[in-house]
Each structure stands twice: as structure tokens, then as C-alpha cells.
Design a protein around this motif. Structure first.
Motif, PDB file in Angstrom:
ATOM      1  N   SER B 237     -11.835 -67.070  30.132  1.00  0.00           N
ATOM      2  CA  SER B 237     -12.230 -65.766  29.630  1.00  0.00           C
ATOM      3  C   SER B 237     -11.031 -64.834  29.523  1.00  0.00           C
ATOM      4  O   SER B 237     -10.884 -64.097  28.543  1.00  0.00           O
ATOM      5  CB  SER B 237     -13.288 -65.182  30.558  1.00  0.00           C
ATOM      6  N   ILE B 238     -10.147 -64.868  30.533  1.00  0.00           N
ATOM      7  CA  ILE B 238      -8.998 -63.972  30.529  1.00  0.00           C
ATOM      8  C   ILE B 238      -7.917 -64.436  29.549  1.00  0.00           C
ATOM      9  O   ILE B 238      -7.362 -63.650  28.792  1.00  0.00           O
ATOM     10  CB  ILE B 238      -8.385 -63.907  31.949  1.00  0.00           C
ATOM     11  N   ASN B 241     -10.251 -66.262  25.880  1.00  0.00           N
ATOM     12  CA  ASN B 241     -11.596 -65.881  25.473  1.00  0.00           C
ATOM     13  C   ASN B 241     -12.275 -67.011  24.679  1.00  0.00           C
ATOM     14  O   ASN B 241     -13.003 -66.766  23.722  1.00  0.00           O
ATOM     15  CB  ASN B 241     -11.536 -64.597  24.645  1.00  0.00           C
ATOM     16  N   GLY B 242     -11.968 -68.242  25.050  1.00  0.00           N
ATOM     17  CA  GLY B 242     -12.589 -69.389  24.378  1.00  0.00           C
ATOM     18  C   GLY B 242     -11.837 -69.847  23.138  1.00  0.00           C
ATOM     19  O   GLY B 242     -12.063 -70.925  22.630  1.00  0.00           O
ATOM     20  N   GLY B 243     -10.940 -69.024  22.650  1.00  0.00           N
ATOM     21  CA  GLY B 243     -10.248 -69.318  21.404  1.00  0.00           C
ATOM     22  C   GLY B 243      -9.008 -70.132  21.607  1.00  0.00           C
ATOM     23  O   GLY B 243      -8.778 -70.576  22.714  1.00  0.00           O
ATOM     24  N   PRO B 244      -8.140 -70.361  20.671  1.00  0.00           N
ATOM     25  CA  PRO B 244      -8.328 -70.037  19.257  1.00  0.00           C
ATOM     26  C   PRO B 244      -9.432 -70.875  18.609  1.00  0.00           C
ATOM     27  O   PRO B 244      -9.491 -72.073  18.855  1.00  0.00           O
ATOM     28  CB  PRO B 244      -6.977 -70.362  18.640  1.00  0.00           C
ATOM     29  N   THR B 248     -10.958 -73.789  23.355  1.00  0.00           N
ATOM     30  CA  THR B 248     -10.768 -73.894  24.802  1.00  0.00           C
ATOM     31  C   THR B 248     -12.056 -73.660  25.590  1.00  0.00           C
ATOM     32  O   THR B 248     -12.018 -73.525  26.795  1.00  0.00           O
ATOM     33  CB  THR B 248      -9.722 -72.880  25.310  1.00  0.00           C
ATOM     34  N   ARG B 249     -13.171 -73.610  24.895  1.00  0.00           N
ATOM     35  CA  ARG B 249     -14.427 -73.417  25.617  1.00  0.00           C
ATOM     36  C   ARG B 249     -14.728 -74.616  26.511  1.00  0.00           C
ATOM     37  O   ARG B 249     -14.418 -75.739  26.169  1.00  0.00           O
ATOM     38  CB  ARG B 249     -15.578 -73.307  24.625  1.00  0.00           C
ATOM     39  N   MET B 255     -22.084 -71.653  27.466  1.00  0.00           N
ATOM     40  CA  MET B 255     -23.406 -71.197  27.881  1.00  0.00           C
ATOM     41  C   MET B 255     -23.450 -69.673  27.952  1.00  0.00           C
ATOM     42  O   MET B 255     -24.363 -69.033  27.425  1.00  0.00           O
ATOM     43  CB  MET B 255     -23.736 -71.798  29.241  1.00  0.00           C
ATOM     44  N   PHE B 256     -22.421 -69.102  28.583  1.00  0.00           N
ATOM     45  CA  PHE B 256     -22.357 -67.644  28.690  1.00  0.00           C
ATOM     46  C   PHE B 256     -22.332 -67.008  27.298  1.00  0.00           C
ATOM     47  O   PHE B 256     -23.057 -66.053  27.019  1.00  0.00           O
ATOM     48  CB  PHE B 256     -21.107 -67.246  29.475  1.00  0.00           C
ATOM     49  N   GLU B 257     -21.507 -67.562  26.421  1.00  0.00           N
ATOM     50  CA  GLU B 257     -21.391 -66.992  25.070  1.00  0.00           C
ATOM     51  C   GLU B 257     -22.721 -67.011  24.339  1.00  0.00           C
ATOM     52  O   GLU B 257     -23.122 -66.046  23.703  1.00  0.00           O
ATOM     53  CB  GLU B 257     -20.374 -67.796  24.264  1.00  0.00           C
ATOM     54  N   LYS B 258     -23.397 -68.155  24.425  1.00  0.00           N
ATOM     55  CA  LYS B 258     -24.637 -68.305  23.667  1.00  0.00           C
ATOM     56  C   LYS B 258     -25.765 -67.450  24.247  1.00  0.00           C
ATOM     57  O   LYS B 258     -26.608 -66.960  23.513  1.00  0.00           O
ATOM     58  CB  LYS B 258     -25.060 -69.779  23.654  1.00  0.00           C
TER      59      LYS B 258
END
Lengths: 416, 301
Positions: B237-238, B241-244, B248-249, B255-258
């Protein structure tokens, strides 16, 4: 006014209403939950509440300020359990989930019976399913902020067409600078670029068809948008490694003069001034014309709503009237306050280089229409998948087919 | 009647007392852990935005998972985390062996090595993202001074996950080190002496004499590392943030994002991801429980 008041407070109060302002009879408690958590907006919100409280001796106004980012997910809990009377949110599609779940109060009658004078031009952004669900209190323009001093040094002038834009950019690149800074780590900045590319290539109406799921992501129109965008990417117009930076981390490139322009909302201006740039060094121009279509503009609008479970709806309605009244709008949107544009047409815009240009642009040269922003016009899930694709396109333009197919299949699933 | 009751309670107090002591814990465990697990199972069968009516769609969410490329990426990233995070165990052991000496000031060195575990994961993430910064970061300063090309670790979808795992290994190694340091204190010096007399040295000594005695420490290090790998959320997250573009999810982040992020609120889909993650964790947890049970039974014999 009197008619409305009579229905609210009953016949007895009517006699006093004739001598004192109608709203003075409000009593009880008004609970406001606000996301205006940054220092300047916070002061404005607290000031608004204090003034409204002072105007109504019998009414107790209570404000709770929630962190702006946290509010985006907390609003659900706030509206379902022990709802406050008035809350902050955003216009257009972003209201959708709460309107559909019946959590926002329908205030169409306030628009219909003239309780909200001067808001006709912004009514559209508050309309879903033919009804109005809240009032706006501020909005701001998007556009290209650029380094006036560097443009002068290179002998460039503000472009009005995309060809001029590209010619300018070629000269900027030649001088060893980049044309645009951008930080796409949190994705939405790429959404801004797509909004403009698409609105300029295909027009506002097509952009809205795409937002509402009627147009296809694999259509020729969308491909044309990306082809135009790719011209800039292939030139190397954007700073390198933008996928690693937040929008704030992309600011130093502009401040140091390593990149000459920034497609951003007007909220960027205080940051540029804090960075040490004077108003002689910064200027603003409207995103240039690409195809011969009326210009559409992004102008995100922030709003107030009444919760349908509110306890004190009379006071809440009076507060919405108060916030949108011409004088209050002038005051809170001034440079010393929010530094943005007032929503009431009878208000005056603060005398600021950027606010004036923005107001002029939105009033006279946004004939295509006013969009909210990529992540407010598109449904939330489409927006998040979409912006991820846009970021990928900006880094790997060759992946376009794959990206568009992915977005198209998401469209098939999301809009039912 | 009452006397009979009393005597029943008295007779069984050896059984009742521990049960009573356990009761509050069990109640909380059921209310906050067991019940939500079954609730997640249930929600994963619905399409629900958390506000309106939930619609029953059977296995629909799971079918969507099968064709969801982001889910596949997240799953593979979880595997990468699980495998590479285990490097913290040998690295921790190595540092522990190095520091397990009596020289002046060794306590200071030990605390310095333990330091990254004490600071928050958020700080670790920030420090490493500065370290990786494309133009001004230390890593690229080092690379360019060596005449190499600079790289944007966190901006490159093929490298970013490894970059984050490396950041995660820093505190995790410290954790394993401290576990081994305490373990090394308990190593029987007589056995080491005996081994030495039999001519064991270096690696052989480590493998046949020291390591078997460190088994409990290894076991705990294994448990905390596996759980740490599956919980890797804050660093992602820091740092990216899952990107690019979502490269990197991991499952917990997806789960949190969805389900809970700004653009999410697909509670059913998020729950389906949580259920998958639960079964992956259950596999490891079952193994841990089983092996603890086995050890205890052996010890009792």
C-alpha cells in the motif's frame, strides 16, 4: 419563502416570521459531517457553521470533520448508522450508489420552487434520475498550467490547436526539457489526460456515452483518442518514471523547470506558489482544440447533501440555502478561502489571475459541456479498471489492444 | 437439590475451572473470528455493494475469479512472497551466528540489527521507496557511480514485487535473527564440546549439532514468516499502491481494493477473494497445528 415556512413551522410561527427572517425559527441541533479536512477548507467549514449558528439562536450547529480520503469509504457507515443531517460529497455519478440506496434526500422541490436562486447552471451536475440530490458549494477548472518564463525564453505562445501544441512541445524537448510533468502512481492524473484527449477528439457527447457505457472501448473513436495521445507519448513529451510519483511528487519537475507544463486542476496553484514560483512565471491555457468539436471541460464540483435519515431536515435545508447564497459563495471561494469558483451565478469571482481565466473559460468557451472528472463520471469500478489501463498505456503504449479489450470486457460486466 | 448441585460443581471443578477461564476468550474468538469466517463464506455467494439489497448469485463470484487476470497476478505474487520471504530464515540464522559472540559492545550491534523490526512497516516502506527513487535514490546513485544503467524498481512491473519483497525481508530477517539468538543461548555447550572431540567443524558442526537443537526456533521462524508473507499489505500500500497497473497486488490487497477502497464496494467479490486467501492460510495453519500436536505428543511419551 413564506409558503415553505408555513409548512415547516406551522401557523403560529407565521406571525413572527413576518417580522424576523423565516429561518430564525430553526431550533434543535444541526449535525454536519464534513470532509473539508485540509487546513484552508477546514477553517471555511468551521466558519460557516459558526456563522449559521450565530444566525439562529435556538439552533445548535455541530460540525464533525473527517479526513478527506477516509471519508470516501466512511460515508457509507456515516449514512447508515446514526446519520448526520448534512454531509459533503461529489457531484454526478459519484452520487449514484447513495441515491440508489435511498440515503440522499431528494431536494428537487427546492430547485423547483426557487429556494436556490442562481444555481440553474449547476443543476445538471446534481441531477440523477431526473431529480436533484444536493447542492454544490465549489468547483474548479482543469487546464494546462505552464511556465510562462520558459515559454517566453523559447519564444512560444499559448497553443490553441493540437498541431501548435505538438510544435511547441518539439521545441521544448529540443531545449532539453520535458513538455509535461505528471505523477500517475495514484492513477487519476492519467484520467485527466484521457478526459481531455477524448473530449477534444470525439467531443463531450461521445465522452459521456463512454462514461455511461453506451459507447465501446474498442470503437474507432476511442482508438483515435489514443492515437492522438500516443503522438505525445512517442515524442517523449511526458517525464520519465511518472508511474512512481504521486501528483505532488511530480511538482518539483515543474518548479525546477525540467518540465514546462502540468495538466491539473486549479488546486495546483497554491502548491506552485509555495514552491517559489511567482505569478509571472506561471500561466494557464485551455486544453487546445484537436478535432472540430465544441470544447468540453472538466470542472469537478464538491457538494453538500442531506441524509435521508436526517433528524433536522428543516435546518439542513436552510443550511444548503445559506451555503449556496450569493454572498456566502463569494466569500468562501475567495483566494483567502478555498480559492476556487463560486457556484452561484450572482456571486463574484475573486480577482485572481487563474480564477478569472478559469471562470472565463468555463462560462464562454466550454460549449461542449462540463464534465466532472474521469473517476466521477464513470462508475467507480469502471473508473478504477480504466485508470489502471490508462497508466499502462502511458508507460507501454504498445499494449493498447490488450488494454482496450480488457476495458471492453469490463464494460460488458459493469453496465447492466 | 442444592447440595447435590454444589457437590456436582465441587466434584467437577477441575474441569469447570479451566473452562470458565477459557470462556471469555472463546466467546470473543467465536464472535470476532469464527463467525466472520462463515459470514464471509455466505457473502461471497452474493452480489452486494454493502448498501442496497444483496442478490444471490451462487458461485458467480468464483467463476469471475477464474477469468480475472488481476486475481491471477495477485495469486502469483502471493506465491513469490511465500517463497522469497523464507529467505529471511537463513539470513536471520547467519546474522545470529555472527552476532552470537562475546565481544565488547555486542549488545549495541544486536540492537542495531534488531532495529528494523521495531520500526513500523510504513516507515520501512517509505525508506525503501526513497532508496529506489528513479533519479535521486541511493540505489540508482550507486548504480550510476558503478557505470551501470539506472533502474526504476517500483515503476517496472517485472521488478516491483521483488523490490517490495526485499523491503519486507529487512525487518523479517531481524525478527528471525532475534528468534535464533535466543535459540542459540539454549544450545547445550556439552554437545558442542562432544561434537568438537569427534572432529566436527564448520558446516558439519552447524548442520548436525547446532541446527537440530535450534529446531523450535526454526519452527517459530517458519510460522511467523509464512504468516508475515501472507499478510503483506502495508508495504504494498505504501510503496506502490498495488501498481504499476496492478502488478504488485497480492490477494489481501486485491480483496481490500475490491471490497473496501474508494472504487471498490463489491462485497461479494471481495469476500470470494478472502475465502481463497483463507484456504491458502488454512493449509499452512493446519500443518503448523498438526506438527505442534505431534511434537507435544512425543514430548509426553
Amino acid at each position: 419563502m413564506l409558503k415553505k415556512f408555513a409548512s415547516v413551522a406551522g401557523a403560529l410561527a407565521l406571525s413572527t416570521a413576518l417580522v424576523t427572517p423565516a429561518m430564525a425559527e430553526l431550533s434543535g441541533k444541526l449535525r454536519i459531517m464534513s470532509d473539508m479536512s485540509n487546513p484552508a477548507p477546514r477553517a471555511i467549514m468551521e466558519g460557516l457553521a459558526a456563522d449559521f449558528d450565530a444566525m439562529h439562536p435556538d439552533l445548535e450547529v455541530e460540525v464533525e470533520i473527517v479526513d478527506r480520503e477516509a471519508w470516501k469509504s466512511q460515508i457509507r457507515n456515516a449514512l447508515t448508522a446514526d446519520a448526520p443531517d448534512v454531509i459533503n460529497w461529489y457531484a454526478a455519478n459519484r452520487m449514484g450508489p447513495y441515491v440508489n440506496a435511498g440515503l440522499f434526500e431528494d431536494i428537487s422541490d427546492m430547485y423547483a420552487n426557487g429556494d436556490l436562486p442562481g444555481l440553474d447552471s449547476v443543476k445538471g451536475a446534481m441531477t440523477l434520475d431526473g431529480k436533484q440530490w444536493g447542492v454544490p458549494y465549489t468547483y474548479y477548472q482543469w487546464g494546462i498550467y505552464y511556465r510562462e518564463d520558459i515559454f517566453k525564453e523559447l519564444g512560444l505562445s499559448e497553443p490553441t490547436t493540437f498541431d501548435e501544441e505538438i510544435a511547441n512541445c518539439a521545441k521544448i524537448l529540443e531545449s532539453g526539457r520535458k513538455c509535461y510533468t505528471i505523477g500517475s502512481k495514484y492513477l487519476w492524473t492519467a484520467g485527466g489526460w484521457f478526459d481531455y484527449m477524448n473530449m477534444r477528439t470525439n467531443g463531450f457527447d461521445f465522452h459521456m456515452q463512454l462514461a455511461t457505457g453506451q459507447a465501446s472501448w474498442t470503437s474507432d473513436e476511442v482508438r483515435a483518442t489514443f492515437a492522438n495521445w500516443r503522438k505525445l507519448i512517442d515524442m517523449g513529451a511526458f517525464i520519465d518514471d511518472h508511474q512512481t510519483y504521486s501528483w505532488q511528487e511530480a511538482l518539483p519537475f515543474f518548479v525546477k523547470g525540467e518540465a514546462t507544463a502540468y495538466l491539473m486542476g486549479n488546486f495546483v496553484v497554491p502548491h506552485l506558489r509555495e514552491g517559489g514560483l511567482t505569478d509571472d512565471q506561471i500561466d494557464f491555457y485551455q486544453f487546445p482544440k484537436i478535432a472540430d468539436v465544441p470544447m468540453g471541460e472538466d470542472a469537478p464540483t464538491d457538494t453538500f447533501h442531506i441524509a435521508s435519515a436526517a433528524q433536522n431536515k428543516e435546518a439542513a435545508r436552510a443550511f444548503l440555502q445559506y451555503v449556496t447564497s450569493a454572498d456566502v459563495q463569494t466569500e468562501i471561494n475567495a483566494g483567502s478561502g478555498l480559492g476556487q469558483l463560486p457556484v452561484n451565478s450572482a456571486s463574484s469571482v475573486d480577482d485572481d489571475e487563474f480564477l478569472n481565466q478559469g471562470f472565463e473559460m468555463l462560462s464562454n468557451n466550454a460549449t461542449g459541456g462540463i464534465a466532472q472528472f474521469f473517476d466521477r463520471d464513470f462508475p467507480a469500478e469502471m473508473a478504477s479498471i480504466g485508470m489502471e489501463g490508462l497508466q499502462e498505456f502511458m508507460v507501454f503504449p504498445d499494449n493498447l489492444d490488450d488494454i482496450l479489450n480488457r476495458l471492453e470486457s469490463a464494460r460488458g460486466r459493469i453496465y447492466k | 437439590m442444592s447440595t447435590a448441585n454444589q457437590s456436582w460443581a465441587k466434584r467437577n471443578r477441575m474441569t469447570i475451572t479451566p473452562l470458565l477461564f477459557l470462556l471469555p476468550g472463546i466467546l470473543f474468538f467465536v464472535a470476532y473470528v469464527v463467525f466472520p469466517i462463515f459470514q464471509s463464506f455466505n457473502i461471497s455467494l452474493y452480489e452486494w455493494d454493502g448498501l442496497g439489497e444483496a442478490t444471490y448469485i451462487g458461485a458467480g463470484n468464483y467463476q469471475e475469479l477464474l477469468t480475472d487476470r488481476n486475481f491471477e497476478i495477485s495469486l502469483w505474487n502471493n506465491v513469490k512472497w511465500l517463497v522469497l520471504y523464507l529467505l529471511a530464515i537463513p539470513a536471520g540464522l547467519l546474522i545470529a551466528l555472527l552476532l552470537n559472540q562475546t565481544v565488547p559492545g555486542i549488545r549495541l550491534y544486536k540492537s542495531l540489527f534488531f532495529f528494523p523490526f521495531v520500526i513500523s512497516q510504513v516507515v520501512v516502506g517509505l525508506v525503501f521507496s526513497w532508496f529506489y527513487l528513479p533519479r535521486v535514490g541511493l540505489l540508482n546513485a550507486l548504480l550510476t557511480s558503478l557505470g551501470l544503467e539506472s533502474i526504476n524498481v517500483l515503476g517496472d512491473p517485472t521488478l516491483a514485487t521483488y523490490g517490495i519483497i526485499a523491503a519486507g525481508l529487512w525487518p523479517q530477517t531481524a525478527y528471525c535473527m532475534i528468534l535464533y539468538l535466543t535459540g542459540l543461548n539454549a544450545v547445550d555447550p556439552e554437545q558442542v564440546e562432544a561434537g568438537r572431540l569427534d572432529g566436527a567443524k564448520g558446516v558439519k558442526m552447524l548442520w548436525y549439532v547446532i541446527l537440530p537443537q535450534l529446531r523450535p526456533a526454526t519452527f517459530i521462524a517458519f510460522v511467523v514468516t509464512i504468516i508475515g508473507a501472507l499478510r503483506s499489505f502495508d508495504l504494498i500500500s505504501i510503496m506502490t499502491n498495488g501498481g504499476p497497473f496492478g502488478s504488485t497486488r497480492v490477494l489481501s490487497f486485491y480483496m481490500f481494493e475490491k471490497a473496501l477502497s474508494e472504487y471498490g464496494f463489491r462485497m461479494g467479490y471481495g469476500s470470494a477473494i478472502a475465502v481463497v486467501l483463507f484456504f491458502i492460510m488454512l493449509f499452512f495453519i493446519a500443518y503448523f497445528l498438526w506438527s505442534m500436536y505431534r511434537d507435544e505428543r512425543e514430548a509426553r511419551r
